[in-house]
Design a protein around this motif. Sequence first.
Motif, PDB file in Angstrom:
ATOM      1  N   VAL A   9       0.876  -1.180   0.000  1.00  0.00           N
ATOM      2  CA  VAL A   9       0.000   0.000   0.000  1.00  0.00           C
ATOM      3  C   VAL A   9       0.915   1.233   0.000  1.00  0.00           C
ATOM      4  O   VAL A   9       2.122   1.102   0.157  1.00  0.00           O
ATOM      5  CB  VAL A   9      -0.919   0.031   1.256  1.00  0.00           C
ATOM      6  CG1 VAL A   9      -1.806  -1.212   1.311  1.00  0.00           C
ATOM      7  CG2 VAL A   9      -0.107   0.163   2.546  1.00  0.00           C
ATOM      8  N   ASN A  12       0.613   3.718  18.855  1.00  0.00           N
ATOM      9  CA  ASN A  12       0.686   2.782  17.724  1.00  0.00           C
ATOM     10  C   ASN A  12       2.002   2.981  16.974  1.00  0.00           C
ATOM     11  O   ASN A  12       2.158   3.954  16.236  1.00  0.00           O
ATOM     12  CB  ASN A  12      -0.526   2.993  16.814  1.00  0.00           C
ATOM     13  CG  ASN A  12      -0.681   1.861  15.812  1.00  0.00           C
ATOM     14  OD1 ASN A  12       0.087   0.900  15.826  1.00  0.00           O
ATOM     15  ND2 ASN A  12      -1.662   1.982  14.940  1.00  0.00           N
ATOM     16  N   LEU A  60       5.442   2.710  14.480  1.00  0.00           N
ATOM     17  CA  LEU A  60       5.614   2.756  13.019  1.00  0.00           C
ATOM     18  C   LEU A  60       6.636   1.721  12.554  1.00  0.00           C
ATOM     19  O   LEU A  60       7.462   1.244  13.342  1.00  0.00           O
ATOM     20  CB  LEU A  60       6.109   4.145  12.607  1.00  0.00           C
ATOM     21  CG  LEU A  60       5.247   5.335  13.017  1.00  0.00           C
ATOM     22  CD1 LEU A  60       5.928   6.630  12.572  1.00  0.00           C
ATOM     23  CD2 LEU A  60       3.859   5.221  12.423  1.00  0.00           C
ATOM     24  N   ILE A  65       9.515  -7.776  13.608  1.00  0.00           N
ATOM     25  CA  ILE A  65       9.644  -7.129  14.909  1.00  0.00           C
ATOM     26  C   ILE A  65      10.917  -7.671  15.563  1.00  0.00           C
ATOM     27  O   ILE A  65      11.071  -8.884  15.718  1.00  0.00           O
ATOM     28  CB  ILE A  65       8.431  -7.438  15.827  1.00  0.00           C
ATOM     29  CG1 ILE A  65       7.105  -7.115  15.124  1.00  0.00           C
ATOM     30  CG2 ILE A  65       8.565  -6.712  17.159  1.00  0.00           C
ATOM     31  CD1 ILE A  65       6.884  -5.662  14.801  1.00  0.00           C
ATOM     32  N   ALA A  91       9.698  -2.337  14.429  1.00  0.00           N
ATOM     33  CA  ALA A  91       9.282  -3.035  13.210  1.00  0.00           C
ATOM     34  C   ALA A  91      10.145  -2.544  12.048  1.00  0.00           C
ATOM     35  O   ALA A  91      10.327  -1.337  11.883  1.00  0.00           O
ATOM     36  CB  ALA A  91       7.808  -2.736  12.929  1.00  0.00           C
ATOM     37  N   ARG A 123      11.157  -3.149   7.733  1.00  0.00           N
ATOM     38  CA  ARG A 123      10.731  -3.775   6.480  1.00  0.00           C
ATOM     39  C   ARG A 123      11.592  -3.273   5.325  1.00  0.00           C
ATOM     40  O   ARG A 123      11.950  -2.097   5.271  1.00  0.00           O
ATOM     41  CB  ARG A 123       9.258  -3.431   6.265  1.00  0.00           C
ATOM     42  CG  ARG A 123       8.722  -3.575   4.864  1.00  0.00           C
ATOM     43  CD  ARG A 123       7.203  -3.731   4.909  1.00  0.00           C
ATOM     44  NE  ARG A 123       6.494  -2.948   3.910  1.00  0.00           N
ATOM     45  CZ  ARG A 123       6.401  -3.268   2.621  1.00  0.00           C
ATOM     46  NH1 ARG A 123       6.997  -4.362   2.175  1.00  0.00           N
ATOM     47  NH2 ARG A 123       5.730  -2.497   1.788  1.00  0.00           N
ATOM     48  N   PRO A 140       3.831   4.619   8.109  1.00  0.00           N
ATOM     49  CA  PRO A 140       2.593   3.847   8.205  1.00  0.00           C
ATOM     50  C   PRO A 140       1.883   3.913   6.856  1.00  0.00           C
ATOM     51  O   PRO A 140       2.345   4.601   5.943  1.00  0.00           O
ATOM     52  CB  PRO A 140       1.795   4.627   9.256  1.00  0.00           C
ATOM     53  CG  PRO A 140       2.197   6.049   9.021  1.00  0.00           C
ATOM     54  CD  PRO A 140       3.623   6.025   8.507  1.00  0.00           C
ATOM     55  N   SER A 146       1.800  -5.344   4.629  1.00  0.00           N
ATOM     56  CA  SER A 146       2.757  -6.437   4.821  1.00  0.00           C
ATOM     57  C   SER A 146       2.380  -7.347   5.987  1.00  0.00           C
ATOM     58  O   SER A 146       1.689  -6.935   6.923  1.00  0.00           O
ATOM     59  CB  SER A 146       4.140  -5.845   5.087  1.00  0.00           C
ATOM     60  OG  SER A 146       4.125  -5.088   6.284  1.00  0.00           O
ATOM     61  N   ALA A 170       0.223  -6.544  18.142  1.00  0.00           N
ATOM     62  CA  ALA A 170       0.504  -5.343  17.342  1.00  0.00           C
ATOM     63  C   ALA A 170      -0.517  -4.294  17.760  1.00  0.00           C
ATOM     64  O   ALA A 170      -1.716  -4.477  17.527  1.00  0.00           O
ATOM     65  CB  ALA A 170       0.375  -5.642  15.857  1.00  0.00           C
TER      66      ALA A 170
HETATM   67  O1  TXA Z   1       2.744  -2.848   4.051  1.00  0.00           O
HETATM   68  C1  TXA Z   1       2.956  -2.166   5.055  1.00  0.00           C
HETATM   69  O2  TXA Z   1       3.380  -2.668   6.113  1.00  0.00           O
HETATM   70  C2  TXA Z   1       2.671  -0.653   4.956  1.00  0.00           C
HETATM   71  C3  TXA Z   1       3.647  -0.056   3.947  1.00  0.00           C
HETATM   72  C4  TXA Z   1       3.560   1.446   3.883  1.00  0.00           C
HETATM   73  O3  TXA Z   1       4.953  -0.484   4.227  1.00  0.00           O
HETATM   74  N1  TXA Z   1       2.805  -0.039   6.250  1.00  0.00           N
HETATM   75  C5  TXA Z   1       1.881  -0.218   7.228  1.00  0.00           C
HETATM   76  O4  TXA Z   1       2.151   0.473   8.398  1.00  0.00           O
HETATM   77  O5  TXA Z   1       0.905  -0.931   7.115  1.00  0.00           O
HETATM   78  P1  TXA Z   1       1.065   0.693   9.550  1.00  0.00           P
HETATM   79  O6  TXA Z   1       1.683   1.650  10.480  1.00  0.00           O
HETATM   80  O7  TXA Z   1      -0.237   1.079   8.943  1.00  0.00           O
HETATM   81  O8  TXA Z   1       0.965  -0.686  10.260  1.00  0.00           O
HETATM   82  C6  TXA Z   1       2.033  -1.167  11.075  1.00  0.00           C
HETATM   83  C7  TXA Z   1       1.526  -2.230  12.007  1.00  0.00           C
HETATM   84  C8  TXA Z   1       0.601  -1.676  13.062  1.00  0.00           C
HETATM   85  O9  TXA Z   1      -0.442  -2.613  13.328  1.00  0.00           O
HETATM   86  C9  TXA Z   1       1.534  -1.541  14.277  1.00  0.00           C
HETATM   87  O10 TXA Z   1       0.837  -1.587  15.510  1.00  0.00           O
HETATM   88  C10 TXA Z   1       2.458  -2.733  14.086  1.00  0.00           C
HETATM   89  O11 TXA Z   1       2.663  -2.800  12.689  1.00  0.00           O
HETATM   90  N2  TXA Z   1       3.755  -2.527  14.775  1.00  0.00           N
HETATM   91  C11 TXA Z   1       4.690  -1.569  14.511  1.00  0.00           C
HETATM   92  N3  TXA Z   1       5.719  -1.678  15.362  1.00  0.00           N
HETATM   93  C12 TXA Z   1       5.453  -2.712  16.188  1.00  0.00           C
HETATM   94  C13 TXA Z   1       6.124  -3.314  17.299  1.00  0.00           C
HETATM   95  N4  TXA Z   1       7.296  -2.875  17.731  1.00  0.00           N
HETATM   96  N5  TXA Z   1       5.529  -4.373  17.909  1.00  0.00           N
HETATM   97  C14 TXA Z   1       4.323  -4.836  17.473  1.00  0.00           C
HETATM   98  N6  TXA Z   1       3.650  -4.305  16.424  1.00  0.00           N
HETATM   99  C15 TXA Z   1       4.193  -3.257  15.804  1.00  0.00           C
END
Ligand code: TXA
Length: 368
Positions: free
Chosen positions: A38, A64, A66, A102, A121, A123, A144, A183, A229
């Motif tokens: 996305v 939340n 990133l 993670i 997180a 990627r 995000p 992802s 998450a």
């Molecule tokens: O495909 C994707 O992952 C897209 C594109 C732009 O790369 N990004 C995306 O980011 O979907 P966002 O922020 O919408 O979703 C990230 C998810 C959230 O549910 C967040 O809570 C989780 O990953 N997350 C991030 N860091 C974390 C951590 N340290 N521990 C657990 N969950 C985490």
Amino acid sequence: MQTSYWKLQKNSENKEAMEQAAALIKAGEVVSFPTETVYGLGADGLNPTAVAKIFAAKGRPNDNPLILHIAQKEAIEPLTTGLNANAQKLIEHFWPGPLTLIVNKSSIVPDAVSAGLETVAVRFPSNKFAQDFIRACGCPIAAPSANISGRPSPTNAQDVLEDMQGKIAGMLDGGSCGIGLESTVVDTTEPVPTILRPGGITYEMLTEVMGAVEIDPALQGDKNFKPKAPGMKYRHYAPKAPVYLFEGEACQKLPEVIAKALAAGKTVGVLCGRALERELAELVEKQQLQLACWGDSREQLAADLFYLLRDFDRTQPDVILAEGVDESGIGLAIMNRLRKAAGYQLITLQNGSLHLKNSATLPEFMIQ
Ligand code: TXA
Ligand code: MG
């Protein structure tokens, strides 16, 4: 704020656009960019002031965290205190691609990115535009999905601009995203790798390489489990109209239910595959039915799902009825997003009659 816009060309380095967008990132601004999943809302991941602008543009809760996006495998090293064998194996097999890991975070990762957690997180996207952009910036890009918090993630530039025009400094338009769902997020800090969010890298693909893989039990919608998450606990993807998701054999009852809802004077949106679309062709002519058909494959449904959900907000039917799919492969990620879009209003067939999970009362038009 004026949002600068660049249309990216395939088979080109898009040098000027990348340099200008990277200059905005270095100045601490937010720029949207395409990935294979996305669109992302990117900022310098090591600059807390820049990261704060992402939260402001999205209206995202501060708890939340990133994802940090990188453009080569080794770039994860300074971001973590160390990678265990599972993490290394996952990187080797699935990066670059739609897999977020993670890992335990190092001290250079700002608290604003990790929302105060001890983990981060990371990627490495496979999209060439995303890679060129991250390289031009020369820093990890915190990003995000580029939607206002709670809305479906954008999979094309127009949907990004619908939410972000005037709120961000730049927009790199790379066309439609191929996968269409975010992802897969895997926690590598547990002894057994655990899926916190299903996505393009499927459970089957992961078990083939890793052996045992767990799925966060909270993903089934059981309110007794808290998702690991933080983002998975929020209401998400939901169109303004109420959505009912038909699961398994309940799907056979959809034509009947649709006819009844129309007879009750409702405008009805239907999200379905090709077979049901054919069955409903006659009703569509009556105009009260808005059919959103994803075509023949679940890959196509994944690619189109968020776009179709956003479309329902443009037309606003009284009710949306969605046909579920089986949960193998990409189906697990599709059903996860659909269940959230439906606010867990799930319709199943029990002893021949329809049943609404989590509630005793079916809407009138579903009672047979
Ligand atoms: O495909 C994707 O992952 C897209 C594109 C732009 O790369 N990004 C995306 O980011 O979907 P966002 O922020 O919408 O979703 C990230 C998810 C959230 O549910 C967040 O809570 C989780 O990953 N997350 C991030 N860091 C974390 C951590 N340290 N521990 C657990 N969950 C985490
Ligand atoms: Mg998101």
